[in-house]
Scaffold this motif. Structure first.
Motif, PDB file in Angstrom:
ATOM      1  N   GLN A 152      83.992  31.969   3.248  1.00 41.25           N
ATOM      2  CA  GLN A 152      84.583  32.863   4.185  1.00 41.25           C
ATOM      3  C   GLN A 152      85.937  33.034   3.680  1.00 41.25           C
ATOM      4  O   GLN A 152      87.072  33.122   4.415  1.00 41.25           O
ATOM      5  N   LEU A 153      86.284  33.056   2.240  1.00 41.47           N
ATOM      6  CA  LEU A 153      87.640  33.134   1.687  1.00 41.47           C
ATOM      7  C   LEU A 153      87.637  34.488   0.921  1.00 41.47           C
ATOM      8  O   LEU A 153      86.736  34.851   0.336  1.00 41.47           O
ATOM      9  N   LYS A 154      88.924  35.035   1.022  1.00 41.52           N
ATOM     10  CA  LYS A 154      89.040  36.401   0.393  1.00 41.52           C
ATOM     11  C   LYS A 154      89.438  35.847  -1.274  1.00 41.52           C
ATOM     12  O   LYS A 154      90.100  34.840  -1.368  1.00 41.52           O
ATOM     13  N   GLU A 155      89.365  37.018  -2.205  1.00 39.38           N
ATOM     14  CA  GLU A 155      89.522  36.892  -3.596  1.00 39.38           C
ATOM     15  C   GLU A 155      91.282  36.859  -3.460  1.00 39.38           C
ATOM     16  O   GLU A 155      91.716  35.751  -4.481  1.00 39.38           O
ATOM     17  N   GLU A 156      91.959  37.420  -2.898  1.00 38.47           N
ATOM     18  CA  GLU A 156      93.311  37.221  -3.006  1.00 38.47           C
ATOM     19  C   GLU A 156      94.011  35.856  -2.583  1.00 38.47           C
ATOM     20  O   GLU A 156      94.713  35.375  -3.246  1.00 38.47           O
ATOM     21  N   GLU A 157      93.181  35.278  -1.494  1.00 38.68           N
ATOM     22  CA  GLU A 157      93.502  34.072  -1.048  1.00 38.68           C
ATOM     23  C   GLU A 157      93.302  32.841  -2.223  1.00 38.68           C
ATOM     24  O   GLU A 157      93.894  32.094  -2.461  1.00 38.68           O
ATOM     25  N   VAL A 158      92.142  33.160  -2.676  1.00 38.53           N
ATOM     26  CA  VAL A 158      91.647  32.049  -3.923  1.00 38.53           C
ATOM     27  C   VAL A 158      92.936  32.293  -5.035  1.00 38.53           C
ATOM     28  O   VAL A 158      93.312  31.317  -5.427  1.00 38.53           O
ATOM     29  N   ILE A 159      92.953  33.723  -5.256  1.00 43.30           N
ATOM     30  CA  ILE A 159      94.122  33.595  -6.566  1.00 43.30           C
ATOM     31  C   ILE A 159      95.294  33.194  -6.192  1.00 43.30           C
ATOM     32  O   ILE A 159      96.070  32.483  -6.981  1.00 43.30           O
ATOM     33  N   GLN A 160      95.759  33.499  -4.853  1.00 37.58           N
ATOM     34  CA  GLN A 160      97.072  32.784  -4.408  1.00 37.58           C
ATOM     35  C   GLN A 160      96.999  31.398  -4.640  1.00 37.58           C
ATOM     36  O   GLN A 160      98.146  30.646  -5.091  1.00 37.58           O
ATOM     37  N   ASP A 161      96.008  30.722  -3.852  1.00 35.86           N
ATOM     38  CA  ASP A 161      95.844  29.259  -4.378  1.00 35.86           C
ATOM     39  C   ASP A 161      96.070  28.590  -5.376  1.00 35.86           C
ATOM     40  O   ASP A 161      96.864  27.673  -5.668  1.00 35.86           O
ATOM     41  N   ILE A 162      95.166  29.530  -6.520  1.00 34.80           N
ATOM     42  CA  ILE A 162      94.977  28.969  -7.720  1.00 34.80           C
ATOM     43  C   ILE A 162      96.762  29.047  -8.447  1.00 34.80           C
ATOM     44  O   ILE A 162      97.155  28.344  -9.088  1.00 34.80           O
ATOM     45  N   THR A 163      97.181  30.087  -7.947  1.00 32.80           N
ATOM     46  CA  THR A 163      98.555  30.599  -8.608  1.00 32.80           C
ATOM     47  C   THR A 163      99.705  29.418  -8.100  1.00 32.80           C
ATOM     48  O   THR A 163     100.347  28.832  -8.938  1.00 32.80           O
ATOM     49  N   SER A 164      99.533  29.159  -6.857  1.00 35.55           N
ATOM     50  CA  SER A 164     100.396  28.117  -6.510  1.00 35.55           C
ATOM     51  C   SER A 164     100.065  26.877  -7.084  1.00 35.55           C
ATOM     52  O   SER A 164     101.081  26.050  -7.293  1.00 35.55           O
ATOM     53  N   GLN A 165      99.002  26.458  -7.138  1.00 38.11           N
ATOM     54  CA  GLN A 165      98.704  25.362  -7.802  1.00 38.11           C
ATOM     55  C   GLN A 165      99.209  25.367  -9.288  1.00 38.11           C
ATOM     56  O   GLN A 165      99.795  24.060  -9.605  1.00 38.11           O
ATOM     57  N   LEU A 166      98.957  26.268 -10.069  1.00 42.94           N
ATOM     58  CA  LEU A 166      99.563  26.339 -11.564  1.00 42.94           C
ATOM     59  C   LEU A 166     101.063  26.188 -11.415  1.00 42.94           C
ATOM     60  O   LEU A 166     101.642  25.483 -12.328  1.00 42.94           O
ATOM     61  N   ILE A 167     101.630  26.912 -10.446  1.00 41.16           N
ATOM     62  CA  ILE A 167     103.205  26.893 -10.455  1.00 41.16           C
ATOM     63  C   ILE A 167     103.529  25.509  -9.977  1.00 41.16           C
ATOM     64  O   ILE A 167     104.612  24.994 -10.553  1.00 41.16           O
TER      65      ILE A 167
END
Length: 551
Positions: A152-167
């Motif tokens: 139940q996750l959207k693609e934008e949310e997953v990308i945002q989480d991964i981006t935040s983790q990388l940052i």
């Protein structure tokens, strides 16, 4: 003369002229004819001579041609043969190249055919690959749909989480790198600062400030005290009037305080004037052997005051001249000279300011800062100590306000004001003055509190080192930074010396507090000596003596 005669004369002249002209023309024609004949003969003779010379030249040319042809005929024949050979080689190479070209053309045609076939195969494979890519996209889309259905996750949310983790990881890595760089830079800067301080201290050849203050004043003996106390109130009043200090002399003191004189005053110049006045009065009393009138005390005090003011001005001018300071206000020079009688922790501030000026200039030279301004700020940094009895506040602020009101450079004023952190130091010169002040006041023996600390440090090192068995003597060197321990070589071997050094160093680290490092050196000495007496040529024979000492 008649007309007829004249006419006859004229006619005669005309006839004579005509005859002469005719004769002249005849002579000219005759001469011209002879000249032409002579010229024709000369021309004919020249033509004959030219023809002869031309024939001779032709004969010479023919001889030269025959000779030259004889010389080059063989070379010409050789060249013709060589040219024939080269033509044959060219023909053979041309034939070989034609055959090679024919073969290459055949190979090239075959390669073009193969390339055309490969191109057709590549086109077919690209079509197959595109079909495979389309299938992968469909599979990926199916997996994404399934993942979205389950999580139940959207693609934008997953990308945002991964981006935040990388940052976050990048920021952490950047922070770690910054901390590492700061630590490395701090270590490098500290090592460089120690090297610069060591160089500056080694370069400072001027004698260190070692003068100490003697604050007590005494009568030389009871006889002088008796004469002075003959009119005690009047004499004390006269001294206080001249010097401005409070004087207390006990009329009935204890025996051990019989000769004491208490001088109370905050102005060091006034205290110095009081000391000089008492010395002068005591000499006059001893010389006259009778009490002195109060008027004599006042007159002597005024003379000494004028002399002291001249000495203060001279000391201020001498200090400015020694450090090559130009354009210093006369009042600043006067106050600078009065520091000659100001002490801090028993260290004379007049010489201390000069030391700080020299050290600040040496440090500025090492880091390429302004040498003249740094020296000036170091010289004036404690000027407020000569005025702190008149004004409230820190001596750094008092001195900075004083020199600022007399036109000193703003950078110098700020360095003086900041050398005890009354304001935040900012420029390089501010920190140079702080460091130079610490060098002058912090070396062993400079001030009373530092001397006590240094003595305690030396005593502590000696006590710790002598606890261990086998230690015979201990020396503290290099201002307390090296502890050299001598051990008995009969009781301690090489391994034992190493263990003693480690134990002493560990004990020092656990029990003592000290800045920097302390080096422990254990010396185990072995001395071997040998002596031998030579043989003598006698019946008794010779004798050898051997002596071995080991320590």
């Amino acid at each position: 003369m008649s007309l007829a005669t004249v006419m006859n004369f004229i006619v005669g002249l005309l006839l004579g002229g005509a005859v002469i002209y005719a004769i002249k023309k005849a002579v000219e024609r005759l001469v011209l004819k002879e000249a032409k004949e002579e010229a024709a003969d000369i021309l004919k003779e020249a033509q004959e001579q030219f023809q002869l010379e031309e024939d001779e030249r032709n004969e010479v040319i023919q001889e030269i041609e025959l000779t030259a042809w004889g010389k080059v005929e063989e070379a010409h024949l050789l060249m013709e043969g060589r040219c024939t050979d080269l033509e044959q080689q060219i023909a053979e190479r041309k034939k070989s190249h034609e055959e090679t070209d024919k073969t290459n053309r055949g190979g090239l045609f075959k390669m073009e055919t193969d390339l055309r076939e490969l191109s057709m195969r590549l086109t077919d494979q690209q079509k197959s690959f595109q079909v495979f890519v389309d299938q992968l996209i469909q599979i990926k889309q199916g997996y994404q749909n399934q993942l979205h259905t389950k999580t139940q996750l959207k693609e934008e949310e997953v990308i945002q989480d991964i981006t935040s983790q990388l940052i976050t990881e990048a920021n952490q890595d950047f922070e770690n790198y910054i901390n590492f760089a700061e630590e490395e830079h701090k270590e490098f800067a500290e090592a460089k600062a120690k090297r610069i301080l060591g160089l500056c201290i080694d370069r400072f050849t001027k004698e260190m400030s070692t003068e100490r203050n003697i604050s007590s004043t005494y009568f030389p003996d009871e006889k002088v005290r008796s004469h002075f106390c003959h009119a005690l109130k009047d004499n004390v009043a006269a001294v206080e009037e001249v010097t401005g200090c409070d004087i207390y002399i006990d009329e009935q003191p204890d025996p051990e305080r019989m000769l004491n004189i208490q001088v109370i005053g905050y102005d060091p110049v006034r205290r110095e004037l009081t000391r000089r006045l008492f010395e002068k009065l005591f000499k006059d009393i001893e010389k006259q052997n009778k009490p002195l009138p109060a008027e004599h005390i006042r007159k002597t005090g005024e003379n000494l005051k004028a002399e002291l003011l001249r000495q203060i001005k001279k000391d201020g001018d001498l200090q400015a001249k020694e450090l090559a300071m130009q354009n210093i206000h006369p009042e600043i020079r006067q106050v600078m000279g009065s520091l000659r009688y100001r002490y801090s922790y028993t260290q004379n501030q007049y010489f201390h300011c000069a030391e700080v000026g020299w050290f600040a200039s040496l440090l500025a030279a090492e880091i390429r800062a302004d040498i003249k301004k740094s020296k000036r700020a170091g010289l004036l940094h404690d000027l407020g100590k000569a005025l702190d009895h008149q004004f409230d506040g820190s001596h750094a602020v008092i001195g900075a306000d004083f020199i600022e009101a007399r036109g000193e450079d703003p950078e110098v004023v700020h360095a003086v004001r900041a050398h005890h952190y009354d304001v935040q130091p900012e420029a390089d010169m501010d920190f140079l003055v702080i460091a130079a002040d610490a060098i002058s006041g912090g070396r062993p023996g400079a001030r009373r509190s530092t001397m006590e600390t240094y003595t305690q440090k030396v005593t502590g090192l000696q006590e710790i080192s002598k606890r261990f068995q086998g230690v015979t003597d201990v020396f503290v060197l290099n201002g307390g930074r090296e502890c050299r321990v001598l051990v008995n070589s009969r009781q301690v071997d090489d391994l034992g010396a190493l263990q003693i050094a480690e134990k002493i160093a560990k004990t020092i680290e656990e029990e003592m507090q000290y800045p920097g490092q302390i080096k422990v050196v254990v010396v185990r000495e072995t001395i071997v000596s040998e002596s031998r007496q030579g043989h003598q040529n006698d019946r008794g024979g010779g004798r050898d003596n051997h002596n071995h000492n080991r320590r």
